[in-house]
Write an enzyme that holds these catalytic residues in place. Structure first.
Site, mmCIF file in Angstrom:
data_model
loop_
_atom_site.group_PDB
_atom_site.id
_atom_site.type_symbol
_atom_site.label_atom_id
_atom_site.label_comp_id
_atom_site.label_asym_id
_atom_site.label_seq_id
_atom_site.Cartn_x
_atom_site.Cartn_y
_atom_site.Cartn_z
ATOM 1 N N ARG A 71 15.489 -28.883 23.444
ATOM 2 C CA ARG A 71 15.047 -27.387 22.940
ATOM 3 C C ARG A 71 13.900 -27.017 23.928
ATOM 4 N NH1 ARG A 71 15.739 -27.984 16.239
ATOM 5 N NH2 ARG A 71 18.022 -27.711 16.617
ATOM 6 N N TYR B 198 22.420 -21.770 22.294
ATOM 7 C CA TYR B 198 22.566 -23.194 22.076
ATOM 8 C C TYR B 198 21.413 -24.209 21.927
ATOM 9 C CZ TYR B 198 22.002 -23.487 27.468
ATOM 10 O OH TYR B 198 21.749 -23.230 28.963
ATOM 11 N N GLU B 199 21.705 -25.425 21.517
ATOM 12 C CA GLU B 199 20.543 -26.282 21.068
ATOM 13 C C GLU B 199 19.804 -25.648 19.729
ATOM 14 O OE1 GLU B 199 19.932 -29.187 22.218
ATOM 15 O OE2 GLU B 199 21.112 -29.216 23.967
ATOM 16 N N GLY B 200 20.594 -25.255 18.856
ATOM 17 C CA GLY B 200 20.376 -24.813 17.779
ATOM 18 C C GLY B 200 19.646 -23.155 17.925
#
Lengths: 593, 593
Positions: A302, A445-447
């Site tokens: 992140r 992406y990545e949350g």
């Protein structure tokens, strides 16, 4: 063309994010100021001279899928090999497995430069670094022995296989299944989507980290296990063995990062060479504890996605600034007052200056936040006891802000960059559009950034009963106070404005904590996104203040003032969005029918 | 798939933008309320059922150039012919030449729907409508007789040829030259870029309106003349004659609007059939007065580009709302409190609701501004004397806001729309990405949004010595006052918040007027862009208030409150950007080195 802002990066790392005091205290062994500069300089050269020229051609060609194989853009495999031979993949990797063991800050700074030069190219290694982390922290000795050295060197790449069609933000819905075998291995069956660099022709092997569910696993996220699934099995002597039963069924046709193959991966379709159907996988960590393992790697991922936002913003800024310095249209008021009727470079028009300064200030602010987050991680890794806990909490607190704030900034700045170019910005060959397209994935992406905001409010504000956040706010105040007491006339009303933003941060923090404590979860969630933005602006302003005190140069002080007097004022509106917006939001649901 | 929001459009036209009182007063002859509804309904059906389905396929195929010829996407020529046979091209066209002579408001409303359904498709006719206007207002009787009927019906299309490589925002730098011939015609030589629909295979002929310079013309913008240059010359009997010496040398490879060919046009390269080199052109208006002619058509074009922003925002909103209603992830707090463990549609999560409501509110606000601008034009055309002058000024005042504010909103809303879709939003086939790509051109063409802001501040605020703007602010105040005195509890603090925004508008207006009067031009220019945004938010808020008073429905009132309590607060920060930002901006120029 992009030139890595090595001096600016070094300044931010050292004077703003905490590296200078760390070096003085010898926190990273014999790492010296000179060595830091040398590494940054060399990374900057590689990013500017070798990666950046292949970005636009690679985008136009794109990664190509054909019958399960993925061909990367021309020149990218060779570029990757020069890059990994430079040791860049293992910059912060474990020394035991051939890495250089340098602070994460340096790796994050290097990642900024790779992202500026080519987000699609730099993205692949981020996944490999995540895989290194997961295997190093949670893998068995056997897995480490077999895979870590190759992953650290970048001889093989890694992937993260989380998402399934029905399970994106909500991993509880995962369906990919794993079966136990008598020999201690597992067989994996299922479909994963949006797998970055899931297949390519750059390296001999690809190491997939895959979340899957055992037949007797509890429902929800407590029944998810993590497996290592290599594309090619590895023989005892380290040579490559049979092709495993994992294939790339297709790649996505996307807005941007065309050079990065986004793959649909099929596990256990019976096409492997090992006879029996099912992709052979090896457990990483314990059964049903896969999500915790995945989260260790996702946290760094992140931060690195946040850095992509910074990198894109920097590249977009440079491109726009250079264009504005060359393109002549109209006569600026200042020039018109002087003699002569020549056209002015558009950089002399106040409106264009506002755009460029906004781009630059937002880029600086998001860079400082990301580097401060990296510094916290480095301190956590090198400290002990309470100190280590404190810095780990600090990193945990800053990670969602680094990710979401910076990637929103990336989109915003790239959009302004297109605008500065006028019609040329809309034409792909100009090379401004690519940033606008590439930037758009990073908030997702990545949350998603919405998930980051919820994470910040519901999991990070409560750290240590709220004292972590309270301490952080005190530090921000101290920076602004130092600016105030420095009495620099060229800073105008900066201290007042930055302090007011911190007041807003403190007030909304208290409001959210109270809402959570009183069970008004819905209201707290409604304010999460504006709160995260407020957090980023207030914290970023304090970091600019810290830089303006440390550096007497006119440009840095002027930029701090521009941010304080033009941009940070947004926090007042964000504050009322957080503390008063929930009621109207709840009422307005009817308008969505 | 897009469904035209016919009721919402009708409501905004009638209750917010002024069409209802106009109809009552019989301002547009026998145009009735029912006829308005019938026209909007039919336009909505055509946009939703016929245009929208061809948008994404047309984007993926794109317009194709080959050896000077441009092939449009599959199905688009047939679509265009069905569209023009429906009479849509001449909706507001002059009745004398076959048009329906309906108010511009209806045409603008229809343009919103075409833009929502397919911005790339709807864009072509906007240029034709501009050509009709220029020829009708400034053309000779002979030109009108030859060209107007075909342009009004859409049998031929029109273009605007302004931009050259060195002359974009700054038309004074034009180099395309025109030579006088003894027969009263001219020969045009030069290169034009970014010519929308400059070449295509949809119609038999294309009518180019071209800015060029006569050999003895004064330098600068006072030496520019406007010419009509047909692709095919027209014989006396109206049949098509020789191919004129104007060709499309290439089309651009762009971020978006792939179905709309953006052409480089070469005039006078010697390839025509008329023997002598030079594209044959006919003067429109007087020599050296071309810019004034061009501006009459550019004003409407600017409003129509603003409407593109509204159209894109509406389409992006609908797409995101529909997806959020179907996609299930996680459990919303409200649902979790209830029984059952099922996943919730993401539309139930407060953070997603915030995104969707922000999209919807911003769309509504920009729609109201554009329609109010169209209404002012209609009143100007149907009034006389001072009244006509007043409404023309009102239209002139609102045009830059309609253009710039709405197109910025288009980009913003389309970006949020991608975000709501998560990873699927980044995949082209989903159909959310196209709005993000298409939206990006609208803040650039027909005068960049920076140019609009400068136009607003330097040319529009001073209209009638500032009284036009002062009167407008009074009207906005009256709307908010009406909301306040209506004492609607469901409006919360809306009146206070909206009033505060109008205070900000009034204060910054005064500040800018003073700056201009005192010769502080540079400072006024530095604040132009934040001022325009402030203007849009404050005015838009008043229009929402007007709607909330007129319609007792809960959704409209709730949306007004959401806007007032969540979004309009941005004006406070914008105010200080305008009134205090210039100093720090000027100082920060050093940071751009």
């Amino acid at each position: 063309m992009y030139r890595a802002p090595v001096n600016e990066i070094a300044f931010t790392l050292k004077q703003v994010a905490g590296l200078a005091p760390d070096l003085e205290q010898g926190r990273y062994g014999d790492l010296s100021d000179d060595l830091v500069d040398a590494i940054l300089g060399e990374a900057g050269r590689f990013a500017s001279d070798e990666i950046a020229p292949l970005n636009l051609p690679g985008d136009m060609e794109g990664a190509q899928w054909n019958d399960g194989k993925v061909t990367m853009p021309k020149g990218w495999p060779e570029l990757y090999h020069r890059w990994r031979e430079g040791g860049w993949n293992g910059l912060s990797g474990p020394e035991e497995y051939g890495g250089q063991g340098l602070p994460l800050m340096l790796n994050v700074a290097a990642n900024e430069m790779w992202s500026s030069a080519s987000m699609a190219f730099g993205l692949g290694p981020l996944l490999t670094m995540g895989a290194v982390e997961a295997v190093e922290k949670h893998g068995s000795d056997a897995l480490k022995a077999t895979y870590l050295e190759k992953l650290v060197s970048g001889e093989w790449t890694g992937t993260m296989n989380l998402t399934e069609p029905q399970a994106g933000s909500d991993l509880a819905a995962l369906r990919t299944r794993a079966e136990r075998k008598d020999d201690g291995t597992y067989r994996i069956f299922g479909q994963k989507i949006f797998i970055t660099y899931g297949e390519h022709d750059i390296t001999d092997n690809i190491v997939h980290l895959v979340l899957a569910r055992l037949p007797d696993a509890p429902v929800g996220t407590r029944g998810i296990s993590l497996f290592l699934v290599p594309k090619f099995l590895v023989n005892d002597d380290g040579s490559l063995g049979e092709r495993n039963d994992v294939y790339c069924a297709s790649i996505e046709h996307k807005i941007g990062i065309h050079g990065s193959p986004t793959c649909t991966m099929i596990f256990g379709d019976g096409k492997g060479e090992a006879g029996e159907a099912g992709a052979i996988g090896y457990l990483v960590g314990e059964e049903n504890r896969g999500l915790a393992c995945m989260f260790t790697m996702m946290n760094n991922a992140r931060l690195n996605v946040g850095i992509e936002g910074v990198g894109i913003a920097e590249a977009a800024y440079q491109k726009a600034r250079d264009y504005a310095g060359e393109r002549k249209q109209g006569r600026a008021a200042a020039a018109a007052a002087a003699a002569g009727a020549d056209m002015s470079p558009i950089i002399e028009h106040p409106d264009v200056q506002r755009n460029l300064l906004t781009m630059k200030a937002l880029t600086s602010v998001s860079r400082a936040i990301c580097y401060a987050c990296a510094n916290a991680l480095d301190r956590a890794h090198t400290a002990e006891g309470d100190d280590a806990r404190h810095w780990q909490e600090r990193a945990n607190l800053l990670t969602p802000v680094a990710k979401a704030f910076s990637t929103d900034i990336g989109v915003e700045v790239a959009s302004i960059g297109v605008q500065v170019h006028g019609g040329m910005g809309f034409v792909e060959e100009t090379g401004a559009a690519i940033f606008y397209r590439d930037a758009r994935i990073a908030p997702i992406y990545e949350g998603t950034n919405g998930i980051q905001a919820i994470d910040l409010v519901t999991r990070k504000l409560p750290l240590s009963g709220g004292t972590q956040m309270a301490g952080y706010i005190s530090e921000l105040r101290a920076d602004v106070e130092a600016l105030r007491t420095s009495n620099l006339p060229e800073l105008g009303r900066s201290a007042d404005r930055l302090e007011s933003a911190i007041d807003d941060l403190e007030e909304t923090t208290g409001w959210l904590q109270a809402a959570l404590a009183e069970g008004r979860t819905e209201e707290a969630l409604a304010g999460a996104t504006p709160y995260l933005r407020l957090f980023g602006l207030a914290a970023g302003g304090a970091y600019l203040a810290r830089g303006a005190v440390a550096d007497s140069g006119a440009p840095r002080r002027a930029l701090c003032r521009f941010f304080a007097e033009n941009l940070v004022g947004e926090t007042a509106a964000l504050r009322s969005r957080v503390t008063e917006g929930a009621t109207s939001l709840a009422a307005a649901r009817t308008a969505l029918a």
